[in-house]
Design a protein around this motif. Structure first.
Motif, PDB file in Angstrom:
ATOM      1  N   GLY A 108       0.811  -1.215   0.000  1.00  0.00           N
ATOM      2  CA  GLY A 108       0.000   0.000   0.000  1.00  0.00           C
ATOM      3  C   GLY A 108       0.841   1.260   0.000  1.00  0.00           C
ATOM      4  O   GLY A 108       1.953   1.289   0.527  1.00  0.00           O
ATOM      5  N   GLU A 109       0.281   2.290  -0.617  1.00  0.00           N
ATOM      6  CA  GLU A 109       0.892   3.622  -0.608  1.00  0.00           C
ATOM      7  C   GLU A 109       0.216   4.461   0.470  1.00  0.00           C
ATOM      8  O   GLU A 109      -0.997   4.327   0.704  1.00  0.00           O
ATOM      9  N   ARG A 115      -3.965   7.993   5.026  1.00  0.00           N
ATOM     10  CA  ARG A 115      -4.809   7.093   4.244  1.00  0.00           C
ATOM     11  C   ARG A 115      -3.945   6.086   3.482  1.00  0.00           C
ATOM     12  O   ARG A 115      -2.833   6.403   3.045  1.00  0.00           O
ATOM     13  N   VAL A 116      -4.463   4.878   3.325  1.00  0.00           N
ATOM     14  CA  VAL A 116      -3.766   3.839   2.569  1.00  0.00           C
ATOM     15  C   VAL A 116      -4.354   3.823   1.164  1.00  0.00           C
ATOM     16  O   VAL A 116      -5.536   3.493   0.974  1.00  0.00           O
ATOM     17  N   ARG A 117      -3.531   4.187   0.208  1.00  0.00           N
ATOM     18  CA  ARG A 117      -3.994   4.275  -1.176  1.00  0.00           C
ATOM     19  C   ARG A 117      -3.715   2.981  -1.923  1.00  0.00           C
ATOM     20  O   ARG A 117      -2.745   2.272  -1.624  1.00  0.00           O
ATOM     21  N   ALA A 141      -7.813  -1.056   1.366  1.00  0.00           N
ATOM     22  CA  ALA A 141      -9.216  -1.483   1.392  1.00  0.00           C
ATOM     23  C   ALA A 141      -9.814  -1.513  -0.009  1.00  0.00           C
ATOM     24  O   ALA A 141     -10.633  -2.392  -0.327  1.00  0.00           O
ATOM     25  N   GLU A 142      -9.401  -0.583  -0.878  1.00  0.00           N
ATOM     26  CA  GLU A 142      -9.944  -0.556  -2.242  1.00  0.00           C
ATOM     27  C   GLU A 142      -9.471  -1.741  -3.082  1.00  0.00           C
ATOM     28  O   GLU A 142     -10.067  -2.040  -4.118  1.00  0.00           O
ATOM     29  N   SER A 143      -8.393  -2.397  -2.664  1.00  0.00           N
ATOM     30  CA  SER A 143      -7.857  -3.547  -3.405  1.00  0.00           C
ATOM     31  C   SER A 143      -8.251  -4.864  -2.766  1.00  0.00           C
ATOM     32  O   SER A 143      -7.733  -5.913  -3.155  1.00  0.00           O
ATOM     33  N   ALA A 162      -3.814   4.059  10.730  1.00  0.00           N
ATOM     34  CA  ALA A 162      -4.264   3.854  12.113  1.00  0.00           C
ATOM     35  C   ALA A 162      -4.975   2.516  12.283  1.00  0.00           C
ATOM     36  O   ALA A 162      -4.900   1.889  13.352  1.00  0.00           O
ATOM     37  N   GLU A 163      -5.670   2.045  11.244  1.00  0.00           N
ATOM     38  CA  GLU A 163      -6.334   0.743  11.333  1.00  0.00           C
ATOM     39  C   GLU A 163      -5.316  -0.392  11.417  1.00  0.00           C
ATOM     40  O   GLU A 163      -5.510  -1.366  12.155  1.00  0.00           O
ATOM     41  N   ILE A 164      -4.225  -0.280  10.674  1.00  0.00           N
ATOM     42  CA  ILE A 164      -3.181  -1.308  10.731  1.00  0.00           C
ATOM     43  C   ILE A 164      -2.507  -1.291  12.094  1.00  0.00           C
ATOM     44  O   ILE A 164      -2.221  -2.346  12.681  1.00  0.00           O
ATOM     45  N   VAL A 165      -2.258  -0.097  12.627  1.00  0.00           N
ATOM     46  CA  VAL A 165      -1.659   0.020  13.966  1.00  0.00           C
ATOM     47  C   VAL A 165      -2.582  -0.618  15.011  1.00  0.00           C
ATOM     48  O   VAL A 165      -2.139  -1.368  15.894  1.00  0.00           O
TER      49      VAL A 165
END
Length: 503
Positions: A108-109, A115-117, A141-143, A162-165
């Protein structure tokens, strides 16, 4: 001094390699150093990641941070390592536990606000991760729907760092993929829309049944493009393995639909005649990206107005037509992309191209020069050649309803099943894939069956490669006729398809 590791994937073509990301926090002046052969976009990751960590409510170390990407001699391209770098730094700083990192791939970017792009190539990356023995992956999440296509891998999605943390701290779960919705493929255009042209329709059926390349020559408006666009509707649906292979290429290209990520229908790619060589076969700086021939893998590549493409672009197709893949060498390495497609060429008979040949103002030399843009070596690799006739009032009002795609497709699938059963022990699926030596030795035909072909070889009317292709066409004609082996009539019909006068 603290050290932590995470893992991500580097893509070389559609092949993935596991990359170990190390973060070392030591004494010294504040600063961040990134080593391991990153490209320009990846070198900027340290600034993106630092801002994303701070804007996610976490503390970035105020000492010296060294980031290493291993293998160090492997080119690292793109921004897909951002999440792995951020988590490695947080784990090295003791902000998150490292217990869940072992056996996990991070992709992820990161945006500056955390935000995770989405990134390109999630599917081939996760396929490589599964092959390397990894059991879990975190993707944007989009992937998530794309990542969920990989069986045997636990895939979780995150929209923010923050969700990954929170997941690493066991405070919250990651987003799980939804059950896949039933995929209803788009209905391809129907053959009943094409009026007349019985010879071209038969050539299209033979091409679909055997996986052969096709050239159609005729004046404008007679249905060349209409026929070509209906070829994918005659081909069988992609198997699961083929669908993943095709989807992986489209994932690298960034052309997947988030709602329907899996490509299940044979693709149809029709580049414009002004396309460059790089757009056609693949290219770019650093590591080459896929071109039109790879996007058409397991499908159809249609070159309309083929004579307008120019010799440089057309000759670039020759190796891919023979080998089913393309190898592209650039400054950062050599990549390979699959390119096993059916080539369909369409051309006018001359540059003025009037509706009726009697109105042509071109001299014989001009006509030869125009069609001469399709070189002999290229035409030798095209199995079927058909001359199309102008549409007349009589041919469009015969009272007979044109045959629909469904009826033709049933014959094509039956012929393909016969061929697949015959070649199954050798690993070939269509007659077009069978090597010439196998046709001449293990599956040789009686001399009286190939007598006409032998005379054509003796006169120089066909080359050795052309003779092999005639044999492949003859086997396809036999499959359509539900015959066990080709006979002399099938070989004669195959030779007619190779007639240079059709071009």
């Amino acid at each position: 001094m603290a050290l932590a590791r995470t893992w991500s994937i580097a893509l070389l073509g559609i092949e993935g390699r596991v990359v170990e990301i190390e973060a070392d926090i030591g004494a010294g002046m504040p600063g961040t150093k990134l080593v391991g052969l990153p490209d320009a976009g990846l070198r900027e990751a340290k600034d993106r990641v630092r801002a994303a960590v701070r804007n996610s409510g976490e503390k970035w170390p105020d000492t010296n941070v060294t980031l290493g990407l291993s293998p160090a001699n492997l080119p690292k391209v793109g921004s897909g390592y951002d999440v792995g770098i951020a988590v490695a730094v947080l784990a090295a700083a003791g902000s998150v536990p490292a217990t869940r990192l072992v056996g996990t791939i991070l992709l992820g970017e990161l945006a500056l606000d955390g935000r995770v792009r989405p990134v390109r190539g999630v599917l081939p990356a996760l396929l490589a991760a599964r092959a390397a023995g990894y059991r879990r992956a975190v993707v944007p999440a989009e992937s998530l729907r794309e990542g969920a296509l990989v069986d045997g891998l636990e895939v979780g999605g995150a929209g923010r760092l923050a969700e990954i943390v929170g997941w690493l701290r066991d405070e919250r779960p990651l987003t799980s993929p939804e059950p896949p919705a039933p995929v209803v493929p788009d209905e391809p255009p129907d053959l009943r829309d094409v009026l007349g042209q019985p010879e071209a329709r038969w050539a299209l059926e033979v091409a679909a049944a055997g996986g052969h390349h096709l050239l159609m020559v005729g004046p404008p408006g007679v249905g060349k493009t209409m026929l070509a666009r209906r070829l994918p509707g005659l081909l069988p649906r992609l198997s699961r393995a083929e669908a993943l292979e095709v989807t992986a290429i489209h994932s690298i290209e960034g052309a997947l639909s988030p709602e329907r990520p899996l490509v299940t229908v044979a693709p149809f790619v029709a580049p414009h005649h002004t396309a460059s060589v790089a757009a056609l076969v693949g290219g770019g700086t650093g590591l080459a990206g896929p071109g039109a021939i790879s996007r058409a893998h397991r499908g159809v590549l249609f070159l309309d107005e083929a004579c307008e493409f120019g010799p440089e672009r057309l000759e670039a197709l020759r190796t891919a037509l023979e080998e089913g893949e393309i190898r592209l060498a650039r400054s950062r390495g050599v990549v390979r992309y699959p390119a096993r497609f059916q080539l369909v060429l369409a051309s006018n008979p001359c540059s003025c191209a009037p509706p009726r040949e009697t109105d042509c103002a071109c001299s014989p030399a001009e006509r030869r020069r125009y069609l001469g843009r399709l070189s002999g070596p290229l035409l030798d690799r095209v199995d079927l050649r058909v001359r199309m006739r102008p549409i007349t009032a009589m041919s469009t009002h015969t009272g007979e309803e044109p045959e629909p795609t469904e009826a033709v497709r049933a014959r094509v699938l039956s012929a393909r099943d016969r061929a697949a059963h015959r070649w199954a022990a050798h690993g070939w699926r269509t007659n077009a894939e069978v090597p010439g030596p196998a046709l001449r030795r293990e599956f040789s035909l009686p001399r009286d069956v190939t007598a006409l072909l032998d005379r054509s070889l003796d006169r120089g009317a066909v080359t050795a490669r052309g003779a092999d292709r005639c044999l492949r066409i003859a086997w396809t004609l036999a499959d359509l006729a539900e015959a066990d082996r080709p006979d002399a009539d099938h070989v004669a019909s195959a030779l007619e398809f190779r007639d240079r006068r059709a071009a």
